[in-house]
Design a protein around this motif. Structure first.
Motif, mmCIF file in Angstrom:
data_model
loop_
_atom_site.group_PDB
_atom_site.id
_atom_site.type_symbol
_atom_site.label_atom_id
_atom_site.label_comp_id
_atom_site.label_asym_id
_atom_site.label_seq_id
_atom_site.Cartn_x
_atom_site.Cartn_y
_atom_site.Cartn_z
ATOM 1 N N GLU A 113 0.945 -0.898 -0.271
ATOM 2 C CA GLU A 113 -0.096 0.205 0.377
ATOM 3 C C GLU A 113 0.997 1.170 -0.082
ATOM 4 O O GLU A 113 0.300 2.073 -0.483
ATOM 5 C CB GLU A 113 -0.793 -0.217 1.574
ATOM 6 N N HIS A 114 2.299 1.153 0.271
ATOM 7 C CA HIS A 114 3.519 2.493 -0.119
ATOM 8 C C HIS A 114 3.179 2.822 -1.456
ATOM 9 O O HIS A 114 2.142 2.065 -2.603
ATOM 10 C CB HIS A 114 4.201 2.005 0.671
ATOM 11 N N ILE A 115 3.730 4.036 -1.680
ATOM 12 C CA ILE A 115 4.191 4.476 -3.145
ATOM 13 C C ILE A 115 4.970 3.733 -3.561
ATOM 14 O O ILE A 115 6.572 4.009 -3.036
ATOM 15 C CB ILE A 115 3.635 6.518 -2.894
ATOM 16 N N LYS A 116 4.429 3.792 -4.664
ATOM 17 C CA LYS A 116 6.070 3.633 -5.946
ATOM 18 C C LYS A 116 6.954 5.068 -6.127
ATOM 19 O O LYS A 116 6.418 5.681 -6.484
ATOM 20 C CB LYS A 116 5.397 2.785 -7.308
ATOM 21 N N MET A 117 8.378 4.260 -5.272
ATOM 22 C CA MET A 117 9.124 5.455 -5.646
ATOM 23 C C MET A 117 10.494 5.410 -7.395
ATOM 24 O O MET A 117 10.547 3.822 -7.070
ATOM 25 C CB MET A 117 9.306 6.202 -4.784
ATOM 26 N N VAL A 118 10.951 5.790 -7.863
ATOM 27 C CA VAL A 118 11.724 5.735 -8.741
ATOM 28 C C VAL A 118 12.608 7.344 -7.541
ATOM 29 O O VAL A 118 12.649 8.102 -8.645
ATOM 30 C CB VAL A 118 12.009 5.518 -10.089
ATOM 31 N N VAL A 119 14.020 6.680 -8.235
ATOM 32 C CA VAL A 119 14.898 8.198 -7.171
ATOM 33 C C VAL A 119 16.011 7.737 -7.977
ATOM 34 O O VAL A 119 16.751 6.555 -8.638
ATOM 35 C CB VAL A 119 15.882 7.454 -6.269
ATOM 36 N N GLU A 120 16.712 9.022 -8.629
ATOM 37 C CA GLU A 120 17.822 9.257 -9.415
ATOM 38 C C GLU A 120 18.935 9.827 -8.453
ATOM 39 O O GLU A 120 18.282 10.757 -8.658
ATOM 40 C CB GLU A 120 18.144 9.160 -11.118
ATOM 41 N N GLN A 121 19.403 9.041 -7.920
ATOM 42 C CA GLN A 121 20.064 10.140 -6.306
ATOM 43 C C GLN A 121 21.529 10.208 -7.586
ATOM 44 O O GLN A 121 22.779 9.586 -7.509
ATOM 45 C CB GLN A 121 20.836 9.051 -5.474
ATOM 46 N N ASN A 122 21.336 11.435 -8.253
ATOM 47 C CA ASN A 122 22.507 12.164 -8.543
ATOM 48 C C ASN A 122 23.050 13.307 -7.781
ATOM 49 O O ASN A 122 23.098 14.582 -8.379
ATOM 50 C CB ASN A 122 22.146 12.722 -10.097
ATOM 51 N N PRO A 123 24.047 13.505 -7.132
ATOM 52 C CA PRO A 123 24.789 14.199 -6.300
ATOM 53 C C PRO A 123 25.776 14.721 -7.878
ATOM 54 O O PRO A 123 26.657 16.407 -6.642
ATOM 55 C CB PRO A 123 25.839 14.109 -5.329
ATOM 56 N N GLN A 124 26.387 14.331 -8.579
ATOM 57 C CA GLN A 124 26.824 15.254 -9.615
ATOM 58 C C GLN A 124 26.750 15.847 -10.153
ATOM 59 O O GLN A 124 27.007 17.272 -11.009
ATOM 60 C CB GLN A 124 27.856 14.349 -10.477
ATOM 61 N N ILE A 125 25.244 16.649 -9.663
ATOM 62 C CA ILE A 125 24.227 18.157 -11.078
ATOM 63 C C ILE A 125 24.810 18.851 -10.012
ATOM 64 O O ILE A 125 25.117 19.014 -8.702
ATOM 65 C CB ILE A 125 23.298 18.189 -9.999
ATOM 66 N N PRO A 126 25.553 20.033 -10.825
ATOM 67 C CA PRO A 126 26.626 21.226 -9.638
ATOM 68 C C PRO A 126 25.442 21.863 -8.887
ATOM 69 O O PRO A 126 23.673 22.461 -9.948
ATOM 70 C CB PRO A 126 26.771 22.310 -11.741
ATOM 71 N N ASP A 127 26.311 22.423 -8.541
ATOM 72 C CA ASP A 127 25.390 23.424 -7.379
ATOM 73 C C ASP A 127 25.073 24.727 -7.959
ATOM 74 O O ASP A 127 25.187 24.928 -8.183
ATOM 75 C CB ASP A 127 26.958 24.014 -6.474
ATOM 76 N N ARG A 128 23.233 24.366 -7.409
ATOM 77 C CA ARG A 128 22.705 25.680 -7.796
ATOM 78 C C ARG A 128 23.178 27.191 -7.413
ATOM 79 O O ARG A 128 22.738 27.613 -8.418
ATOM 80 C CB ARG A 128 21.192 24.982 -6.642
ATOM 81 N N THR A 129 22.583 26.700 -6.254
ATOM 82 C CA THR A 129 23.951 28.024 -5.330
ATOM 83 C C THR A 129 24.249 28.946 -6.025
ATOM 84 O O THR A 129 24.618 29.813 -6.143
ATOM 85 C CB THR A 129 23.707 28.132 -3.948
ATOM 86 N N ALA A 130 25.115 28.252 -6.211
ATOM 87 C CA ALA A 130 27.187 28.252 -6.930
ATOM 88 C C ALA A 130 26.719 28.795 -8.464
ATOM 89 O O ALA A 130 27.611 29.525 -8.944
ATOM 90 C CB ALA A 130 27.987 27.112 -7.117
ATOM 91 N N ASN A 131 25.813 28.305 -8.760
ATOM 92 C CA ASN A 131 25.303 28.714 -10.582
ATOM 93 C C ASN A 131 25.030 30.503 -9.877
ATOM 94 O O ASN A 131 25.199 31.256 -11.014
ATOM 95 C CB ASN A 131 24.898 27.848 -11.306
ATOM 96 N N LEU A 132 23.555 30.384 -9.142
ATOM 97 C CA LEU A 132 22.592 31.499 -9.312
ATOM 98 C C LEU A 132 23.564 32.233 -8.897
ATOM 99 O O LEU A 132 23.894 33.867 -8.601
ATOM 100 C CB LEU A 132 21.657 31.509 -8.058
ATOM 101 N N VAL A 133 24.861 32.189 -7.803
ATOM 102 C CA VAL A 133 25.491 33.532 -6.946
ATOM 103 C C VAL A 133 26.762 33.930 -7.628
ATOM 104 O O VAL A 133 27.316 35.148 -7.972
ATOM 105 C CB VAL A 133 25.616 33.220 -5.210
#
Length: 471
Positions: free
Chosen positions: A267-287
């Motif tokens: 009865e739990h929810i199906k989840m598919v996860v891509e754990q991608n810590p190599q995505i460039p830092d969002r704050t570093a891009n914005l700032v």
């Protein structure tokens, strides 16, 4: 246009026979531009084997699943599965396949109901596996089902070296089938149903001998073309763009599980996860205008989409600065955590409340949260430069939450920033970085001067939103 596919290989000749009967259907011949037919037969080691072991059925499961997934990628609108034994796992297969699979038992049952009165005897020629399965009883419960006694000869007629599966449509195979049919006739059967699709290859010869046997492949083909198959019920599947950051992703999943009213695993929810810590830092891009994370985020979302996700969640507040540009190129929605949080505050605290925001400098400078809250009509308070420095130290510092710390300097710094917001009039505070709730695992308020200021955890709000969508 209808794009109809036949799974070959579970019975090479019967699959081809079914495909031909689809093509020569009068409805198709009159409207050929409206139909696209696909026949696929992959190498299958047990292609000519009778069903003796449970392993035989499991191999069929893997085979049919692989073929169906290939059909999904081709945009097929319905699938025909010309194998009675394989229909024993149709329900479990259908849960994992988005295309409706036309039920051969249902087709045959509808045909019989339209031609034979309830209570009549019907003869069935089928394998031991199907014979012992409960499907026949469930679909023909209003009839008296009769099987021939010479089951060994029937199996020889189908699977033997001189059997139908090996391309022999007369001789001993035909005689064994005729004997079985005559036995059923003598027992008073009004109609004879093949529960093996290869028998359709010789029905015309049996008709010439006066046997009231039906052509199951023709019935199946006609049924598939004449009946609109409802889309199968598909359990909601959530796609999670993870790794932004890693701990926040795990925390988010845990909150979904904790807030799902499930009494058992299923009865739990199906989840598919891509754990991608190599995505460039969002704050570093914005700032600091460092590497743009958009393509990395988009490609991750497309992979989640390809995995059959119905919606995507991104447990990262700062990442939502890039969501609008990504969303227009996706076919499934990203559930916006910022908008969901604003809706939550409006519902529980009203529009007159002053909202304090603790978030990364990227989130603050992009105004992505600020703009959403302002659009809802909230007054928004953010830290000054000094206290924003405390927020960033709490998140990115050597002993910050991204480094695995949730107490000590990490907590002291974020409390300083929260105190500043409260002194400026904040009546609720959004923990607008998904790692910040990890510092307050068991707290929903922050106490100052004997007063309680509610802490809003957007991760928890989003998790509850997802649960409400799924159930």
């Amino acid at each position: 246009m209808e794009k109809i596919a036949v799974i070959g290989g579970l019975g090479t000749l019967s699959g081809g026979d079914l495909f031909f009967k689809l093509l020569k259907n009068q409805q198709v011949l009159k409207n050929q531009l409206n139909y696209h037919f696909i026949f696929e037969q992959q190498p299958y080691s047990q292609i000519n084997s009778p069903l003796y072991r449970e392993g035989d059925i499991k191999s069929r499961k893997y085979y049919t699943y692989n073929v169906c997934k290939n059909f999904e990628s081709k945009g097929v609108t319905r699938v025909l599965l010309p194998c009675f034994a394989s229909h024993s796992f149709l329900e479990e297969l259908q849960k994992e396949i988005s295309i409706p699979i036309v039920n051969i038992f249902e087709a045959l049952s509808k045909y019989v109901q339209s031609r034979v009165e309830k209570g009549a005897k019907i003869g069935v020629l089928t394998s031991d596996y199907v014979k012992n399965n409960q499907l026949l009883n469930s679909y023909f419960q209003d009839y008296d089902i009769v099987f021939p006694k010479a089951q060994g000869k029937l199996m020889e007629a189908i699977y033997g070296e001189q059997g139908i599966k090996h391309g022999h449509f007369d001789g001993l195979a035909l005689e064994y089938l005729y004997e079985a049919c005559m036995e059923l006739n003598e027992q008073g059967c009004e109609i004879i149903l093949p529960g093996i699709t290869e028998i359709s290859l010789v029905v015309e010869q049996l008709w010439k001998r006066g046997i009231p046997i039906v052509d199951v492949n023709q019935i199946y083909a006609d049924y598939a073309l004449m009946n609109e198959n409802a889309n199968p019920h598909k359990a909601f599947k959530l796609g999670i763009l993870g790794g932004v950051g890693p701990s926040a992703t795990v925390d988010f999943m845990s909150k979904i599980i904790q807030n799902t009213p499930a009494k058992k695993d299923q009865e739990h929810i199906k989840m598919v996860v891509e754990q991608n810590p190599q995505i460039p830092d969002r704050t570093a891009n914005l700032v600091y205008h460092e590497t743009d994370p958009t393509i990395a985020m988009f490609s991750t979302c497309k992979r989640l989409e390809a995995e059959g996700a119905d919606a995507i969640a991104i447990p990262c507040n700062t990442a939502h600065a890039f969501v609008n540009s990504i969303q227009e190129h996706l076919n499934i929605p990203i559930i916006n955590m910022l908008t969901t949080t604003a809706e939550h505050i409006r519902e529980h605290f009203g529009l007159q409340i002053k909202v304090g925001l603790l978030a990364t400098s990227g989130t603050i400078q992009s105004k992505v949260y600020y703009d959403v809250l302002k659009e809802f009509g909230f007054d928004v308070i953010v830290p000054d430069v000094q206290h924003q420095g405390y927020v960033m130290e709490s998140i990115y510092g050597n002993d910050g939450v991204k480094a695995g710390y949730t107490d000590g300097n990490c907590r002291d710094n974020i409390v300083k920033a929260a105190d500043f917001l409260i002194d400026k009039g904040a009546e609720v505070i959004i923990l607008g970085c998904t790692e910040l709730p990890l510092i307050f695992p068991n707290e929903s308020d922050i106490i100052k001067d004997c007063g309680k200021i509610p802490l809003i955890d957007p991760t928890l709000v989003l998790a509850k939103k997802i649960v409400s969508m799924a159930i």
